[in-house]
Enzyme design. Structure first.
Site, PDB file in Angstrom:
ATOM      1  N   HIS A 165       0.865  -1.200   0.000  1.00 13.36           N
ATOM      2  CA  HIS A 165       0.000   0.000   0.000  1.00 13.36           C
ATOM      3  C   HIS A 165       0.892   1.237   0.000  1.00 13.36           C
ATOM      4  CE1 HIS A 165      -3.811   2.127   1.596  1.00 13.36           C
ATOM      5  NE2 HIS A 165      -2.927   3.065   1.297  1.00 13.36           N
TER       6      HIS A 165
ATOM      7  N   LYS B 289      -9.552  -0.408  -5.433  1.00 13.28           N
ATOM      8  CA  LYS B 289      -9.583   0.237  -4.119  1.00 13.28           C
ATOM      9  C   LYS B 289     -10.925   0.907  -3.877  1.00 13.28           C
ATOM     10  CE  LYS B 289      -7.972   2.064  -0.254  1.00 13.28           C
ATOM     11  NZ  LYS B 289      -6.867   2.963  -0.019  1.00 13.28           N
TER      12      LYS B 289
ATOM     13  N   HIS C 219       1.440   5.427  -1.772  1.00 10.64           N
ATOM     14  CA  HIS C 219       0.990   6.563  -2.596  1.00 10.64           C
ATOM     15  C   HIS C 219       2.217   7.187  -3.255  1.00 10.64           C
ATOM     16  CE1 HIS C 219      -3.081   6.638  -0.793  1.00 10.64           C
ATOM     17  NE2 HIS C 219      -2.436   6.154   0.244  1.00 10.64           N
TER      18      HIS C 219
ATOM     19  N   HIS D 267     -10.536   1.081   2.193  1.00 10.00           N
ATOM     20  CA  HIS D 267     -10.249   2.066   3.244  1.00 10.00           C
ATOM     21  C   HIS D 267     -11.390   1.902   4.242  1.00 10.00           C
ATOM     22  CE1 HIS D 267      -8.628   5.958   4.849  1.00 10.00           C
ATOM     23  NE2 HIS D 267      -9.780   5.843   5.490  1.00 10.00           N
TER      24      HIS D 267
ATOM     25  N   ASP E 252       1.414   2.638   3.586  1.00 11.07           N
ATOM     26  CA  ASP E 252       0.569   3.819   3.395  1.00 11.07           C
ATOM     27  C   ASP E 252       1.413   5.080   3.321  1.00 11.07           C
ATOM     28  OD1 ASP E 252      -1.766   5.156   2.848  1.00 11.07           O
ATOM     29  OD2 ASP E 252      -2.413   5.291   4.931  1.00 11.07           O
TER      30      ASP E 252
ATOM     31  N   HIS F  56      -4.480  -0.698   6.002  1.00 18.81           N
ATOM     32  CA  HIS F  56      -4.023   0.049   7.191  1.00 18.81           C
ATOM     33  C   HIS F  56      -4.967  -0.076   8.388  1.00 18.81           C
ATOM     34  CE1 HIS F  56      -6.755   2.898   5.330  1.00 18.81           C
ATOM     35  NE2 HIS F  56      -5.890   3.270   4.419  1.00 18.81           N
TER      36      HIS F  56
HETATM   37  O1  DOR Z   1      -3.304   9.567   5.760  1.00 20.73           O
HETATM   38  C1  DOR Z   1      -3.674   9.218   4.655  1.00 20.73           C
HETATM   39  N1  DOR Z   1      -3.158   9.767   3.531  1.00 20.73           N
HETATM   40  N2  DOR Z   1      -4.619   8.283   4.548  1.00 20.73           N
HETATM   41  C2  DOR Z   1      -5.167   7.959   3.380  1.00 20.73           C
HETATM   42  O2  DOR Z   1      -6.046   7.139   3.376  1.00 20.73           O
HETATM   43  C3  DOR Z   1      -4.774   8.662   2.141  1.00 20.73           C
HETATM   44  C4  DOR Z   1      -3.439   9.223   2.252  1.00 20.73           C
HETATM   45  C5  DOR Z   1      -3.122  10.219   1.159  1.00 20.73           C
HETATM   46  O3  DOR Z   1      -3.369   9.924   0.004  1.00 20.73           O
HETATM   47  O4  DOR Z   1      -2.587  11.296   1.478  1.00 20.73           O
HETATM   48 ZN    ZN Z   2      -3.392   5.048   1.674  1.00 20.69          ZN
END
Ligand code: DOR
Ligand code: ZN
Length: 348
Positions: free
Chosen positions: A13, A102, A15, A139, A250, A177
């Protein structure tokens, strides 16, 4: 034990964002991890197979700029919307272009506005996924404004996840998460088709770290950090070797000024230090022999993928290591996760 070699880990997971931010952070993941499940919450989101293919090519180009295109594979996801076409999802998964879909409850977190308001509206997609063995990443927080932010995960399990699993028992789900004992217990209690990722920040910190002695915006993420009893429950399942739990960082980069702000963004950027932190934690728990299961083996097993063919080595030093505090690229400055304790391990 002062040195440990494990199968190269994966991040289930992450980003990466896009553009200059992606070029800034992608190497931080590729340095230690063999693969990562890349979240689709861009603006606009990655909704179709064509969107995922294009995004994957942009990630691969960024990797190539770092000479890392052969050592790391991005695994793509689709962002589930109420307009998603089931045929597109199945074709994307069957071709191998996409690894999972997702589900963001609309409004749950960063860039979730296009997410799902009513699960009934996506049942045809979820049914097609169940029939074709496509993993759903969720989520797991309800978004009802009446529900306290600290209770949103437990309520999601009761109100959304359990009914969905009753309705579609063959749908394979990853609760992303997890942050609570409720999440850990729920996943532990189910036999199959349910697994969970856990982040470094939820394994190392509780909500006091974020709120006592001043508010620390770089610890603000969603789901939010919880009480110590919840952290302990997560540590127990992560260190147990139980195949249903695996690492998903995450890691979610935001520019420093957007977190140090009167309305700061949610997200912890941890890719750079995750493996050192995991070795430290598993050592403290006398569970270094389970590090490989949690970081490198349980994830591929659930996703039906082979484990990585290469390894990484982590080494312990007597003195704490100096961890990087920022990743900087031109005007972009991202604060790196501070584990709030000495770390004696590093990736060799
Ligand atoms: O803290 C987070 N940031 N939780 C999420 O679910 C998304 C992520 C983000 O994309 O910044
Ligand atoms: Zn995330």
């Amino acid at each position: 034990m002062n040195e440990i070699t494990i199968v190269r880990p994966d991040d289930w997971h992450v980003h990466f964002r896009d553009g200059e931010m992606m070029r800034t952070v992608v190497a931080e993941t590729a340095r230690h991890f063999g693969r990562a499940i890349v979240m689709p919450n861009l603006v606009p989101p990655v909704v179709t197979r064509a969107d995922a293919n294009a995004y994957q090519r942009r990630i691969e180009a960024a990797l190539a700029e770092h000479g890392m295109q052969d050592q790391f594979k991005p695994l793509m996801t689709l962002y589930l919307t109420e307009q998603t076409d089931p045929n597109d999802v199945v074709a994307a998964a069957q071709s191998g272009d996409v690894q999972a879909v997702k589900l963001y409850p609309a409004g749950a977190t960063t860039n979730s506005a296009s997410g799902v308001s009513n699960i009934d509206n996506v049942m045809p997609v979820l049914e097609a996924m169940a029939d074709n063995n496509v993993v759903l990443c969720v989520h797991g927080e309800v978004t009802n404004p009446d529900i306290d932010i600290f209770d949103r995960e437990a309520r999601f399990i009761e109100d959304v996840l359990q009914p969905l699993r009753k309705r579609l028992p063959s749908l394979r789900i990853v609760m992303e998460h997890i942050t609570t004992k409720h999440g850990a217990d729920y996943v532990s209690s189910e036999d199959s088709n349910l697994a969970a990722t856990i982040t470094p920040q939820h394994l190392l910190l509780n909500r006091n770290h974020m709120l006592v002695g001043g508010v620390r915006p770089h610890y603000y993420c969603l789901p939010i950090l919880k009480r110590e009893e919840h952290r302990k429950a997560l540590v127990d399942v992560a260190c147990s070797g139980d195949r249903r739990f695996f690492l998903g960082t995450d890691s979610a980069p935001h520019e420093k000024h957007t977190k140090e702000n009167s309305c700061g963004c949610a997200g912890v950027f941890n890719s750079t230090v995750t493996m050192a932190c995991m070795a430290q934690l598993f050592e403290q728990q006398h569970a270094l022999d389970m590090l490989e299961a949690f970081c490198s083996k349980n994830g591929p097993a659930y996703y039906g993928l082979p484990i990585n063919e290469t390894t990484i080595t982590l080494r312990r030093s007597e003195k704490p290591v100096t961890l990087p505090e920022h990743v900087i690229n031109g005007d972009i400055n991202v604060t790196v996760f501070d584990p709030a304790q000495d770390i004696n391990w590093r990736v060799v």
